[in-house]
Scaffold this motif. Structure first.
Motif, PDB file in Angstrom:
ATOM      1  N   GLN A  53      51.631  -0.549  15.821  1.00  0.00           N
ATOM      2  CA  GLN A  53      51.234  -0.768  17.214  1.00  0.00           C
ATOM      3  C   GLN A  53      52.440  -1.070  18.089  1.00  0.00           C
ATOM      4  O   GLN A  53      52.564  -0.551  19.198  1.00  0.00           O
ATOM      5  CB  GLN A  53      50.206  -1.902  17.294  1.00  0.00           C
ATOM      6  CG  GLN A  53      48.864  -1.506  16.724  1.00  0.00           C
ATOM      7  CD  GLN A  53      47.931  -2.679  16.518  1.00  0.00           C
ATOM      8  OE1 GLN A  53      48.341  -3.840  16.457  1.00  0.00           O
ATOM      9  NE2 GLN A  53      46.649  -2.377  16.392  1.00  0.00           N
ATOM     10  N   ARG A  54      53.356  -1.886  17.586  1.00  0.00           N
ATOM     11  CA  ARG A  54      54.564  -2.211  18.345  1.00  0.00           C
ATOM     12  C   ARG A  54      55.447  -0.975  18.509  1.00  0.00           C
ATOM     13  O   ARG A  54      56.050  -0.770  19.560  1.00  0.00           O
ATOM     14  CB  ARG A  54      55.313  -3.346  17.673  1.00  0.00           C
ATOM     15  CG  ARG A  54      54.629  -4.681  17.880  1.00  0.00           C
ATOM     16  CD  ARG A  54      55.206  -5.777  16.992  1.00  0.00           C
ATOM     17  NE  ARG A  54      54.668  -7.070  17.314  1.00  0.00           N
ATOM     18  CZ  ARG A  54      53.492  -7.525  16.907  1.00  0.00           C
ATOM     19  NH1 ARG A  54      52.702  -6.760  16.166  1.00  0.00           N
ATOM     20  NH2 ARG A  54      53.082  -8.736  17.223  1.00  0.00           N
ATOM     21  N   ALA A  56      54.423   2.156  18.638  1.00  0.00           N
ATOM     22  CA  ALA A  56      53.812   3.019  19.646  1.00  0.00           C
ATOM     23  C   ALA A  56      54.153   2.520  21.049  1.00  0.00           C
ATOM     24  O   ALA A  56      54.515   3.307  21.931  1.00  0.00           O
ATOM     25  CB  ALA A  56      52.299   3.071  19.445  1.00  0.00           C
ATOM     26  N   ARG A  57      54.080   1.222  21.245  1.00  0.00           N
ATOM     27  CA  ARG A  57      54.407   0.659  22.564  1.00  0.00           C
ATOM     28  C   ARG A  57      55.875   0.920  22.914  1.00  0.00           C
ATOM     29  O   ARG A  57      56.185   1.342  24.036  1.00  0.00           O
ATOM     30  CB  ARG A  57      54.099  -0.831  22.603  1.00  0.00           C
ATOM     31  CG  ARG A  57      54.485  -1.465  23.937  1.00  0.00           C
ATOM     32  CD  ARG A  57      53.899  -2.848  24.121  1.00  0.00           C
ATOM     33  NE  ARG A  57      54.391  -3.473  25.318  1.00  0.00           N
ATOM     34  CZ  ARG A  57      53.984  -3.187  26.549  1.00  0.00           C
ATOM     35  NH1 ARG A  57      53.061  -2.268  26.741  1.00  0.00           N
ATOM     36  NH2 ARG A  57      54.490  -3.819  27.595  1.00  0.00           N
ATOM     37  N   ALA A  58      56.777   0.662  21.993  1.00  0.00           N
ATOM     38  CA  ALA A  58      58.208   0.864  22.267  1.00  0.00           C
ATOM     39  C   ALA A  58      58.503   2.322  22.586  1.00  0.00           C
ATOM     40  O   ALA A  58      59.329   2.621  23.452  1.00  0.00           O
ATOM     41  CB  ALA A  58      59.041   0.398  21.081  1.00  0.00           C
ATOM     42  N   SER A  59      57.809   3.232  21.905  1.00  0.00           N
ATOM     43  CA  SER A  59      58.047   4.659  22.166  1.00  0.00           C
ATOM     44  C   SER A  59      57.567   5.050  23.562  1.00  0.00           C
ATOM     45  O   SER A  59      58.090   5.986  24.159  1.00  0.00           O
ATOM     46  CB  SER A  59      57.366   5.526  21.114  1.00  0.00           C
ATOM     47  OG  SER A  59      55.960   5.551  21.306  1.00  0.00           O
ATOM     48  N   GLU A  60      56.591   4.334  24.075  1.00  0.00           N
ATOM     49  CA  GLU A  60      56.062   4.624  25.411  1.00  0.00           C
ATOM     50  C   GLU A  60      56.892   3.992  26.518  1.00  0.00           C
ATOM     51  O   GLU A  60      57.063   4.583  27.583  1.00  0.00           O
ATOM     52  CB  GLU A  60      54.615   4.127  25.520  1.00  0.00           C
ATOM     53  CG  GLU A  60      53.652   4.913  24.656  1.00  0.00           C
ATOM     54  CD  GLU A  60      52.283   4.275  24.556  1.00  0.00           C
ATOM     55  OE1 GLU A  60      52.059   3.176  25.136  1.00  0.00           O
ATOM     56  OE2 GLU A  60      51.419   4.859  23.887  1.00  0.00           O
ATOM     57  N   THR A  61      57.403   2.772  26.284  1.00  0.00           N
ATOM     58  CA  THR A  61      58.126   2.056  27.350  1.00  0.00           C
ATOM     59  C   THR A  61      59.633   2.259  27.288  1.00  0.00           C
ATOM     60  O   THR A  61      60.290   2.255  28.316  1.00  0.00           O
ATOM     61  CB  THR A  61      57.853   0.536  27.285  1.00  0.00           C
ATOM     62  OG1 THR A  61      58.464  -0.016  26.105  1.00  0.00           O
ATOM     63  CG2 THR A  61      56.359   0.229  27.318  1.00  0.00           C
ATOM     64  N   GLU A  63      61.573   0.079  26.520  1.00  0.00           N
ATOM     65  CA  GLU A  63      62.129  -1.224  26.912  1.00  0.00           C
ATOM     66  C   GLU A  63      62.802  -1.905  25.720  1.00  0.00           C
ATOM     67  O   GLU A  63      62.263  -1.905  24.615  1.00  0.00           O
ATOM     68  CB  GLU A  63      61.023  -2.139  27.442  1.00  0.00           C
ATOM     69  CG  GLU A  63      60.331  -1.633  28.684  1.00  0.00           C
ATOM     70  CD  GLU A  63      61.171  -1.804  29.932  1.00  0.00           C
ATOM     71  OE1 GLU A  63      61.956  -2.768  29.991  1.00  0.00           O
ATOM     72  OE2 GLU A  63      61.042  -0.961  30.835  1.00  0.00           O
ATOM     73  N   ASP A  66      60.666  -4.411  23.827  1.00  0.00           N
ATOM     74  CA  ASP A  66      59.689  -3.783  22.937  1.00  0.00           C
ATOM     75  C   ASP A  66      60.361  -3.223  21.688  1.00  0.00           C
ATOM     76  O   ASP A  66      59.802  -3.279  20.590  1.00  0.00           O
ATOM     77  CB  ASP A  66      58.927  -2.674  23.664  1.00  0.00           C
ATOM     78  CG  ASP A  66      57.980  -3.216  24.723  1.00  0.00           C
ATOM     79  OD1 ASP A  66      57.484  -4.353  24.564  1.00  0.00           O
ATOM     80  OD2 ASP A  66      57.743  -2.498  25.712  1.00  0.00           O
ATOM     81  N   THR A  70      59.586  -4.363  17.919  1.00  0.00           N
ATOM     82  CA  THR A  70      59.280  -3.355  16.893  1.00  0.00           C
ATOM     83  C   THR A  70      60.171  -3.529  15.669  1.00  0.00           C
ATOM     84  O   THR A  70      59.691  -3.509  14.537  1.00  0.00           O
ATOM     85  CB  THR A  70      59.464  -1.934  17.469  1.00  0.00           C
ATOM     86  OG1 THR A  70      58.538  -1.756  18.535  1.00  0.00           O
ATOM     87  CG2 THR A  70      59.261  -0.871  16.407  1.00  0.00           C
TER      88      THR A  70
END
Length: 92
Positions: A53-54, A56-61, A63, A66, A70
């Protein structure tokens, strides 16, 4: 169309000493490791699910916060499996 940041480096290189996972330097490396290296069913376990889940978030932001989150989650999951030691730790 959304931009994904799979080419971003992890906060640091993760090189498991045992177990099935590859060395990971980028978000893409981590994604490939989760999809292809883990034993079947591993992503159902909470520590791997949290890392995914982390990721996926890092790949989107893209940032840095993030990405650091991850990297830490991946390391925790690998350590929980005992793969940061030369010999895998026996599961309890």
């Amino acid at each position: 169309m959304s931009v994904l940041y799979w080419d971003k480096d992890l906060a640091f290189k993760i090189a498991p000493k045992s177990g099935p996972m590859r060395v990971m330097e980028t978000l893409l490396d981590a994604n490939q490791a989760l999809l292809n290296d883990l034993p079947k069913g591993s992503l159902q376990q909470p520590h791997w699910r949290a890392a995914a889940q982390r990721l996926a978030r890092a790949s989107e932001t893209g940032e840095q916060a993030d990405i650091q989150d991850t990297t830490a989650a991946l390391l925790r999951a690998i350590e929980q499996e005992g793969w940061m030691t030369r010999r895998p730790v026996a599961r309890q």
